[in-house]
Enzyme design. Structure first.
Site, PDB file in Angstrom:
ATOM      1  N   SER A   3      67.912 -24.969   8.727  1.00 34.59           N
ATOM      2  CA  SER A   3      69.320 -24.671   8.449  1.00 34.59           C
ATOM      3  C   SER A   3      69.602 -23.180   8.585  1.00 34.59           C
ATOM      4  O   SER A   3      68.686 -22.368   8.715  1.00 34.59           O
ATOM      5  CB  SER A   3      69.680 -25.114   7.027  1.00 34.59           C
ATOM      6  OG  SER A   3      69.186 -24.175   6.100  1.00 34.59           O
ATOM      7  N   CYS A   4      70.897 -22.829   8.535  1.00 35.23           N
ATOM      8  CA  CYS A   4      71.293 -21.433   8.718  1.00 35.23           C
ATOM      9  C   CYS A   4      71.360 -20.654   7.418  1.00 35.23           C
ATOM     10  O   CYS A   4      71.901 -19.559   7.377  1.00 35.23           O
ATOM     11  CB  CYS A   4      72.646 -21.379   9.418  1.00 35.23           C
ATOM     12  SG  CYS A   4      72.519 -21.974  11.099  1.00 35.23           S
ATOM     13  N   ASP A   5      70.862 -21.234   6.351  1.00 38.32           N
ATOM     14  CA  ASP A   5      70.944 -20.570   5.054  1.00 38.32           C
ATOM     15  C   ASP A   5      69.694 -19.726   4.806  1.00 38.32           C
ATOM     16  O   ASP A   5      68.577 -20.175   5.072  1.00 38.32           O
ATOM     17  CB  ASP A   5      71.068 -21.634   3.960  1.00 38.32           C
ATOM     18  CG  ASP A   5      71.533 -21.045   2.650  1.00 38.32           C
ATOM     19  OD1 ASP A   5      72.639 -21.382   2.213  1.00 38.32           O
ATOM     20  OD2 ASP A   5      70.777 -20.244   2.054  1.00 38.32           O
TER      21      ASP A   5
END
Ligand code: PLP
Length: 377
Positions: A328-330
């Site tokens: 994910s982009c977190d």
């Protein structure tokens, strides 16, 4: 891939490799070895007299896992209507279900009452009022606060009361038309400190004595969960813990006391192998980054609070030190740092061992990634 023999047995390893070779399921997914679960279930409770094992469903509520556990006759500990519904769909008798969540939603309480669940934990007067209203006459047990030192996942601050308050709560429950039957505690999850059980049982004994002085003869002690499993470090064995627990229990408490135990992690944890794929790698500053298709949000949530997993890759590349991150982009989605592994290629499998507990049950679809499927092998 070479078998990491200190972590998984040959038969599990063969089943995992076979499944990967034959399965068309895209990664990531979680494999659960039924034989390991069966072995763990026959080990847990074996060395504690008068004991009854109730699996803490939150560790892994996959329907097939629960179906298998049901077929081998274990009981269940639940906390919500969702967990109750899965057990109801499997036809689990209410006599094999308890709930040790000290603060229950009304929705859950009503459903548990109508299903016939008859064991409820609590640790406040407001919960006594709820229980008296919805499950009057039921068996209740009070949650005692106990030390959680040395547990990777401490739980003691959220729940539990000290001895005097617990004694009052037992009496209040009785006055409110409930049936106070016992005491519960939780030493903290992944507890590698055998003294926590010792201290907890001594505290329970003090409470038992005060209750007895007040005319309440408690029949049950629920020693909770907490048994540790092997992630990257050696841990104290279940047999060792149970022999110590058994010795202190019967030195201190009456011989007809019924012992409940609620293992979660120890039942399913080391039966699980996550199958994942390397999706990217790069060097940032002086760190080697490896990106894989399972992450903190799709199953490896416990990694951000101290659980370190063992990883296996099939590559014969040069050993390097990696920071491993999810898809994910977190920025929270970083699973581990300082992991030594041979350099893999994009598309190589990466297996994550001892990942059967608190993985799928924590997974979300954050950022559009699906919750990984579970397969029993
Ligand atoms: C989570 C939980 C368990 C299971 O704990 P493990 O450390 O996984 O064995 C048992 N009892 C209660 C009340 C829990 O909340």
């Amino acid at each position: 891939m070479k078998i990491p023999s200190e972590y998984v047995g040959r038969s599990t390893w063969e089943k995992v490799l076979n499944h990967i070779a034959l399965s068309e399921e895209p990664s990531p997914y979680l494999l659960i070895d039924k034989d390991i679960i069966r072995d763990k279930v026959s080990l847990i409770g074996k060395n504690i007299k008068n004991s009854k094992v109730l699996y803490a469903v939150k560790a892994n509520p996959d329907i097939e896992v629960l179906e298998f556990l049901n077929s081998i006759g274990i009981g269940f500990e639940i906390a919500s209507e969702g967990e109750l519904q899965i057990l109801a769909s499997l036809g689990v008798e209410p006599t094999r279900i308890i709930t040790s969540n000290p603060v229950k939603t009304l929705k859950f309480l009503k459903q548990a009452a109508s299903y016939g669940v008859n064991y409820y934990a609590y640790d406040s007067t407001s919960e006594v009022e709820k229980l008296a209203k919805y499950v009057c006459g039921s068996n209740v047990y009070v949650r005692l606060s106990v030390p959680n030192e040395g547990s990777e996942w401490p739980l003691s601050k959220k729940f539990g009361v000290e001895i005097d308050e617990a004694a009052e709560l037992l009496l209040t429950a009785k006055d409110s038309g409930l049936n106070p039957v016992g005491i519960t505690f939780h030493v903290g999850s992944q507890c590698n400190n055998i003294y926590n059980w010792n201290t907890a049982i001594l505290k329970a004994k003090s409470l038992w004595d005060i209750a007895a002085k007040n005319g309440l003869h408690l029949k049950m002690l629920n020693i909770g969960g907490g048994y540790p499993i092997h992630y990257t470090k050696d841990v104290v064995g279940i047999e060792t813990i149970e022999q110590k627990v058994d010795a202190i229990l019967w030195q201190k408490l009456p011989a007809d006391l019924e012992i409940f135990m609620e293992p979660g992690r120890a039942v399913v944890g080391d039966a699980g192998v996550f199958v994942s794929t390397v999706i990217g790698k790069t060097r940032r500053g002086d760190e080697n980054w490896l990106y894989i298709d399972v992450g903190v949000f799709t199953g490896l949530m416990e990694s951000i609070s101290g659980i370190k997993y063992t990883y296996v890759v099939g590559s014969r590349g040069k050993i390097a030190t990696w920071t491993i991150a999810g898809p994910s982009c977190d920025s929270l989605d970083v699973i581990d740092r300082g992991v030594k592994l041979p350099e893999p290629e994009i598309g190589n499998r990466i297996l994550i061992l001892s990942s059967g507990a608190y993985t799928i049950s924590y997974a979300s679809e954050f950022n559009g990634f699906s919750i990984p499927r579970v397969f029993l092998i």
